[in-house]
Write a protein that holds these residues in place. Sequence first.
Motif, PDB file in Angstrom:
ATOM      1  N   PHE A   1       0.842  -1.193   0.000  1.00  0.00           N
ATOM      2  CA  PHE A   1       0.000   0.000   0.000  1.00  0.00           C
ATOM      3  C   PHE A   1       0.879   1.245   0.000  1.00  0.00           C
ATOM      4  O   PHE A   1       1.914   1.303   0.669  1.00  0.00           O
ATOM      5  CB  PHE A   1      -0.910   0.026   1.230  1.00  0.00           C
ATOM      6  CG  PHE A   1      -1.945  -1.063   1.230  1.00  0.00           C
ATOM      7  CD1 PHE A   1      -3.024  -1.027   0.359  1.00  0.00           C
ATOM      8  CD2 PHE A   1      -1.820  -2.139   2.100  1.00  0.00           C
ATOM      9  CE1 PHE A   1      -3.967  -2.032   0.372  1.00  0.00           C
ATOM     10  CE2 PHE A   1      -2.763  -3.150   2.107  1.00  0.00           C
ATOM     11  CZ  PHE A   1      -3.843  -3.104   1.238  1.00  0.00           C
ATOM     12  N   ASP A   2       0.445   2.241  -0.754  1.00  0.00           N
ATOM     13  CA  ASP A   2       1.171   3.506  -0.797  1.00  0.00           C
ATOM     14  C   ASP A   2       0.974   4.260   0.526  1.00  0.00           C
ATOM     15  O   ASP A   2       0.009   4.057   1.252  1.00  0.00           O
ATOM     16  CB  ASP A   2       0.670   4.370  -1.953  1.00  0.00           C
ATOM     17  CG  ASP A   2       1.005   3.763  -3.306  1.00  0.00           C
ATOM     18  OD1 ASP A   2       1.985   2.992  -3.372  1.00  0.00           O
ATOM     19  OD2 ASP A   2       0.259   4.031  -4.270  1.00  0.00           O
TER      20      ASP A   2
ATOM     21  N   LYS B   1      -5.226   3.041   1.237  1.00  0.00           N
ATOM     22  CA  LYS B   1      -3.799   3.247   1.410  1.00  0.00           C
ATOM     23  C   LYS B   1      -3.541   3.737   2.831  1.00  0.00           C
ATOM     24  O   LYS B   1      -4.469   3.966   3.610  1.00  0.00           O
ATOM     25  CB  LYS B   1      -3.254   4.250   0.392  1.00  0.00           C
ATOM     26  CG  LYS B   1      -3.821   5.654   0.558  1.00  0.00           C
ATOM     27  CD  LYS B   1      -3.074   6.691  -0.279  1.00  0.00           C
ATOM     28  CE  LYS B   1      -3.302   6.503  -1.761  1.00  0.00           C
ATOM     29  NZ  LYS B   1      -2.719   7.655  -2.520  1.00  0.00           N
TER      30      LYS B   1
END
Length: 835
Positions: free
Chosen positions: A99-100, A116
């Motif tokens: 996940f960013d 995210k």
Amino acid sequence: MDYTQFLESKIIVAENYGFDVEPCQLSKELFPHQGAIVPWMASGGRRACFASFGMGKTFMQLELARLVIDHTGKPFLIGLPIAVAGEFKRDNQKLKTGFDIEYITDSDKIDDYQPKIYLTNYERIRKGDIDPTKFGGVSLDEASILRNLKTETTNYVLEHFSKVPYRYVFTATPTPNNYIEILNYAVFLGVVDRGHALTRFFQRDSTKAGHLTLYPHKKEEFWKWVSTWAVFLNKPSDLGFDDTGYILPTHEIVQHEVESPTCSDLTNREGKRIMFRDVTKSLLDTSREKSESIDIRVKKAMEIIDANPSATYIIWHHREAERMALEKALKQRKEIGFRSVYGSQPNHLKEKLLQEFSIGKYQILLSKPIIAGQGCNFQEHCHNAIFLGIDYKFNDTIQAVHRIYRFMQLYQVTTHFIYTENEYEVWKELQRKWKNHIELQTEMVNLVREYGLNTNKITADMKRQIFNKRRTAEVGNAKVFNDDTVMVHQEMESNSTGMILTSIPFGDHYEYSDNYNDFGHNYGNDKFFEQMDHLTPNLLRTLKPGRVAAIHVKDRIQYSHQNNVGFTTIKDFSGQTVQHFEKHGFHLVGKITVTTDVVRENNQTYRLTWGEQRKDATKMGVGLPEYILLFRKSPSDSKNAYADDPVVKKIDEYLLSLWQLDAHAYWKSSGNRFLSSEELSQHDMKYVYNLWKSFDKTNIYNFQEHLRVCDDLDSHGRLSKLFMTIPPTSNSDMVWTDINRMNTLNANQVNRKREKHICPLQLDIIERLIFRFSNEGDLIDDPFGGLFSTPFMALKMDRKAISVELNPDYYDDGLFYLKGLEFELNAPTILDMVS
């Protein structure tokens, strides 16, 4: 549920609000201790991790974020200090969460929230820019914002973040013995109601408003409860894992006490000239000392650097003037590269400079503990620190120390503390707090070593606090028990007692023992009366038909933290008691009001203060009297309503005059005025008090005259602030104002230096009630014995007694008084000796 099940239901442990995680779902990058903590926190859903520096709290938060996003499909928010965002971004790449990470300042500017990890700093949370309802989970890194309930940030977080289903707290330094902080963590997580926890574990300090102290007998239960929702960890072996890589190097602390700045004229706080400086430091004194000693302390810091000019240092300071003086001195050492990180710099520049120092791009970092003292990892390229000054803020200090003294540090750490000789008291206080911090950690880690992360094991162990060590004794015609009163009354013979006379616990107002059997050990009045449901039917069963149960009660003060309305209110506990006894078959036949001292009450509760009354009279109610509620069990024959065994009075011992006082209020005509102001000033207060008592009883009450007397006494400086000097008196037997508040066995407790009973019933009240509602030879029952005041008076009055007390110390003390009375009653007289 049966009674044992009810007692077991009192055990307070944190519930699970989360979801299960299988080992195969965890990242392979986690260390073993992290792999144990993360599933425990995920299944709990609302948990705290108080892991030591370098134990990988960043990794654990990122892994929890990944799991929550997978479970909810919603984004995860991490609140953190300004300078820590870079650490999370780097660790997210190492952990490979998939996940960013995005840093945000205002959640309203993001229209479409992606699954995210979002980061934000506490400044944005403080301003209310973040909408917590958009997130599936939230974690507070270095959660110091919750330390002080009075702060705007804390109030915002506690109110708005309760909407997030999964909540986590991470910090290495819960403040030693700051119970408000621990409670704030628990309230944020939603594992306890604040009012419940305050009542259950803490006693108020009547000398200092808002100050809490943990009941000594509640200490073990409190920390066991905390360990059901928080894990304390110093090193992996605390959970049974290998400590390889987590052995800390030695830590050398070097004190540098420099000479205080001198001046020709020394003055104290009042501006008067003195010969020697005052070494006891207030915050103002400490601030002045810092301003005057900057040059001396900077000089000492440069001497430390010059002694090892190739070493890397982080220099902690507290003032901008100190930073500028350090920069000026360091610029003269052209071979030394340094950078300063300070508040007015933009966040991206702070982050860049801190990151560069952590990888060794320059030699010396200058910053404040409140800016770079939390979350940053500098141990890879730095193992020397200099505190240019000291203050009373232990948490900021210990956090700053552990930026380099943390796991993965390979070299001995040296920390220099510079302070003036007049700041020695500050240094001593800092050391005291450090010692307390270590003791707290040790205590909690010992619980982790004993129970691991097994809440069920803790719960099973806490069940051992259900009382099962009965003791009993017979003193003359009194039989007393050290036991649970429900257990004893279940065994008693039906229709055997001639009167019940007791002071029941006032709901959850106070806990008398460390057992779950304690009636005060309940969550609110409803739970108290639920436990009474197991006792009161037995009180009715054991009382003779037609006889009286006299129950001493007082209404309950509900503080703002208990009622959530922002001001103090009153709970009609006496009314609830009436409803409860009527529900179980008793009939209310009378109420006796016993007045109390409003000034003494205010000194204990702070709810009736003169100052607040002048600011806003609507906040203040009135003092709370006590009541004796008179309940009767129905007689077997309802034709004449006489008791099956009537309480009979002989005509020569119960005169018409006494009957009138017992049965009715009475009035008398107006009489003379009371003493004038001049006369009041000439007599001692004992004479004035007794004269007022007589005057008030023999005249129709006049409020203006009462007020005039109080004003006159106040003008002569004779109106006490500790007790009510001239209280109102009553001519009615329904309101008893002539009670000697000191006429209790507590007076003996004070003389013997023993613990006082919290709600003593006065001996003369007991005597009047026993005489009025029982015959000689009757069995008087007190189900909540305390110091056995009721059996004490019953024996004196030729009655029998049975009584139960759960607290072992009260039982022993009460037994002492009963045995003393037995000796007194049986002591031979001179006539016995002659015969």
